[in-house]
Every structure is written in C-alpha cells, then in structure tokens.
Design a protein around this motif. Structure first.
Motif, PDB file in Angstrom:
ATOM      1  N   UNK A  62       0.844  -1.195   0.000  1.00 34.68           N
ATOM      2  CA  UNK A  62       0.000   0.000   0.000  1.00 34.68           C
ATOM      3  C   UNK A  62       0.882   1.248   0.000  1.00 34.68           C
ATOM      4  N   UNK A  63       0.991   1.896  -1.151  1.00 34.16           N
ATOM      5  CA  UNK A  63       1.831   3.075  -1.254  1.00 34.16           C
ATOM      6  C   UNK A  63       1.206   4.274  -0.552  1.00 34.16           C
ATOM      7  N   UNK A  64      -0.118   4.364  -0.564  1.00 33.45           N
ATOM      8  CA  UNK A  64      -0.786   5.546   0.000  1.00 33.45           C
ATOM      9  C   UNK A  64      -0.492   5.714   1.492  1.00 33.45           C
ATOM     10  N   UNK A  65      -0.383   4.610   2.217  1.00 34.12           N
ATOM     11  CA  UNK A  65      -0.096   4.689   3.650  1.00 34.12           C
ATOM     12  C   UNK A  65       1.326   5.166   3.931  1.00 34.12           C
ATOM     13  N   UNK A  66       2.194   5.095   2.919  1.00 33.58           N
ATOM     14  CA  UNK A  66       3.606   5.432   3.126  1.00 33.58           C
ATOM     15  C   UNK A  66       3.951   6.846   2.680  1.00 33.58           C
ATOM     16  N   UNK A  67       2.979   7.601   2.192  1.00 37.69           N
ATOM     17  CA  UNK A  67       3.247   8.947   1.694  1.00 37.69           C
ATOM     18  C   UNK A  67       3.144   9.957   2.835  1.00 37.69           C
ATOM     19  N   UNK A  68       4.189  10.728   3.027  1.00 35.77           N
ATOM     20  CA  UNK A  68       4.228  11.788   4.027  1.00 35.77           C
ATOM     21  C   UNK A  68       4.160  13.131   3.308  1.00 35.77           C
ATOM     22  N   UNK A  69       3.108  13.890   3.546  1.00 33.40           N
ATOM     23  CA  UNK A  69       2.931  15.184   2.878  1.00 33.40           C
ATOM     24  C   UNK A  69       3.748  16.235   3.601  1.00 33.40           C
ATOM     25  N   UNK A  70       4.618  16.923   2.862  1.00 34.58           N
ATOM     26  CA  UNK A  70       5.487  17.952   3.426  1.00 34.58           C
ATOM     27  C   UNK A  70       4.935  19.355   3.212  1.00 34.58           C
ATOM     28  N   UNK A  71       4.287  19.563   2.075  1.00 30.58           N
ATOM     29  CA  UNK A  71       3.687  20.858   1.748  1.00 30.58           C
ATOM     30  C   UNK A  71       2.528  20.596   0.794  1.00 30.58           C
ATOM     31  N   UNK A  72       1.903  21.645   0.301  1.00 31.20           N
ATOM     32  CA  UNK A  72       0.787  21.464  -0.624  1.00 31.20           C
ATOM     33  C   UNK A  72       1.209  20.725  -1.889  1.00 31.20           C
ATOM     34  N   UNK A  73       2.458  20.938  -2.319  1.00 33.88           N
ATOM     35  CA  UNK A  73       2.904  20.360  -3.589  1.00 33.88           C
ATOM     36  C   UNK A  73       3.999  19.317  -3.483  1.00 33.88           C
ATOM     37  N   UNK A  74       4.579  19.150  -2.308  1.00 28.70           N
ATOM     38  CA  UNK A  74       5.705  18.218  -2.166  1.00 28.70           C
ATOM     39  C   UNK A  74       5.408  17.160  -1.108  1.00 28.70           C
ATOM     40  N   UNK A  75       5.584  15.910  -1.502  1.00 29.13           N
ATOM     41  CA  UNK A  75       5.408  14.784  -0.586  1.00 29.13           C
ATOM     42  C   UNK A  75       6.602  13.847  -0.728  1.00 29.13           C
ATOM     43  N   UNK A  76       6.740  12.961   0.244  1.00 29.07           N
ATOM     44  CA  UNK A  76       7.840  11.995   0.198  1.00 29.07           C
ATOM     45  C   UNK A  76       7.346  10.639   0.680  1.00 29.07           C
ATOM     46  N   UNK A  77       7.856   9.594   0.052  1.00 27.57           N
ATOM     47  CA  UNK A  77       7.760   8.244   0.621  1.00 27.57           C
ATOM     48  C   UNK A  77       9.075   8.053   1.356  1.00 27.57           C
TER      49      UNK A  77
END
Length: 275
Positions: free
Chosen positions: A79-94
């Motif tokens: 599950x990739x969605x559970x591993x996404x950390x949102x840093x800003x409105x436009x930038x996220x990181x796994x």
C-alpha cells in the motif's frame, strides 16, 4: 499521467541526493508542480534533508526513531498511500529508513519460486496506483548495482544521471550507461536518459574543466548546460534543510532554479518524442 524519474550514479558522494532535493524543492515550491520524492536508499538522506526543510515540530522527525510508515513498510503491506508523508501542498515523500537494508532478503523470499525477473518489478508495481496524482515522481537510489538501482530503473520513464566533475564519477557514468543498455535488452523496458547533470564543479580547477570537456565530447547534448557549482551553503542543507532566508541561501537556490528550467525543457521535448 506523471512520469517517474530515477536519479542515478554508481559512484557515492557525488551530491546526488542534494541535487534531487534541490530540483524537487524548486519544482514544487517555486514552480507549482505536484512532486513526490521516493527515498529508496536505506541511508534515508533525502528523507532527513526534506523533513528538516519543513516543520520538524509538526512532522515526524527522521532523526529520532519516531514511528511513521516508511517505504519498506509500504512495500510489505502493498500500500503506497499509507507510506506517503505530505510535506507541503505540492511536495510529498515516501520516506526511507535503515530497515530498507532488508530489501534483498524480502525479495529473495517473495520471489523464491517465481520468475527471478519479477523481483525488479516490485517498486514499479508499488508506485503504479499513484502515478496520475503527481507531475513528477523522483526516485533516490544508493550508488550500487543492486536490487535498489534495478528496481528504480525498471520503474522509471526517464533517468537523470548525476556526475561530479571528477574522473571517478565520470567513469562511473560510463559504466552506468552500459548497464542501462544491457538492462533494457534483458528486461525489454522502455525508458530513456533525460540527461547528465554535472555537479560539484569548482572554478579554475583543471581536473573539473577537463572532465567536463570529456563528458561533453563523449555524450554531447545529453550533458546539461546548467552546471551545479560547489557551494558551501548546499552542504548546510544536510544540517538545517533547504532555506531561502539570506543572500547565500538564495544564491544556492538560484542554481537549482536554472537547473529546473532546463530539466523542464528537456522533459517537454522528451514527451513530444513519445507521441
């Protein structure tokens, strides 16, 4: 649909992660693109740098073993969605974690009685559900020929190669290009090299000048015109994150803004050639 871009070089210490983070920061925070960084390196340098860049009080701190779902957790859960950390409105990181060092053992067990070629598809299948949600997905990889680099190459639409203007890095680029040709033949994949980015260039240094000249002679238009020069302020990113507070911060970011412009030009041209 967005495109997946792997950041590669088989030589360590060439400013690969700093270049990736600088490019991702400019594309997301200054140019408004939706960007996902996938940290596929157990050292988790991109994770730490980008978390430092944003709100350490609000976000999990990669330095303190606070629990958050990382890429290895996500791969095992599927599950990739559970591993996404949102840093800003436009930038996220796994984000990554040292536990990712267990990737090879995990793949050995999962594909023990299956086609050995399938083990390079793990990351591609993991990212497939979210490709349409981002303009760019960048994959940071360790400087090795391994399950990490091979999964990133299989998953990518394009590769960006980072070349420090030193002889060892130059030779590593040559070896990497040969590996990519073999990889395409073996796995029947379709990807292309978007370009080779010269980094850590020092003015008035004979070795740097000669290496850059030889790279241009060997690889022609694949070599980016924008050269990322060696700057002390970029070294601060590992300690304090990316900043735009003072003159030297802005001078450092300006390099990556020019790089982002050339990247976008090359990317648009590549898309046109796909049609």
């Amino acid at each position: 649909m967005g495109r997946i871009i792997s950041i590669n070089n088989f030589k360590g210490g060439v400013s690969k992660t700093s270049t990736l983070c600088g490019l991702a920061y400019v594309l997301s925070e200054k140019k408004g693109y939706k960007v996902l960084v996938v940290d596929f390196d157990p050292q988790a340098d991109a994770t730490e740098l980008l978390i430092r860049t944003f709100d350490n009080e609000r976000l999990p701190n990669a330095l303190h073993d606070e629990k958050y779902v990382n890429i290895f957790d996500g791969l095992k859960e599927g599950n990739v969605n559970n591993a996404i950390l949102k840093l800003s409105d436009n930038l996220s990181i796994v984000p990554s974690d040292f536990d990712l060092i267990g990737l090879s053992d995990y793949l050995n067990n999962k594909y023990r009685y299956k086609d050995a070629h399938d083990r390079v598809k793990e990351l591609s299948q993991f990212l497939e559900p979210i490709k349409e949600e981002y303009d760019f997905i960048f994959i940071d990889t360790p400087p090795t020929i391994s399950d990490f680099s091979n999964n990133a190459i299989f998953a990518c639409d394009y590769s960006l190669i980072i070349m420090q203007t030193h002889r060892r890095s130059y030779r590593a680029v040559d070896k990497f290009l040969l590996h990519m040709v073999d990889f395409r033949d073996i796995y029947k994949t379709e990807f292309d090299v978007l370009g080779i980015i010269p980094v850590m260039f020092s003015r008035n240094t004979k070795t740097d000048e000669m290496t850059l000249q030889d790279a241009s002679a060997d690889w022609g238009s694949y070599v980016f015109e924008q050269i990322i020069r060696s700057m002390e302020r970029v070294k601060f990113w590992d300690e304090f994150g990316i900043s735009e507070e003072d003159y030297w911060d802005k001078q450092a970011i300006e390099q990556y803004e020019v790089l982002a412009d050339e990247f976008l030009e090359r990317y648009e041209k590549a898309l046109e050639e796909e049609i």
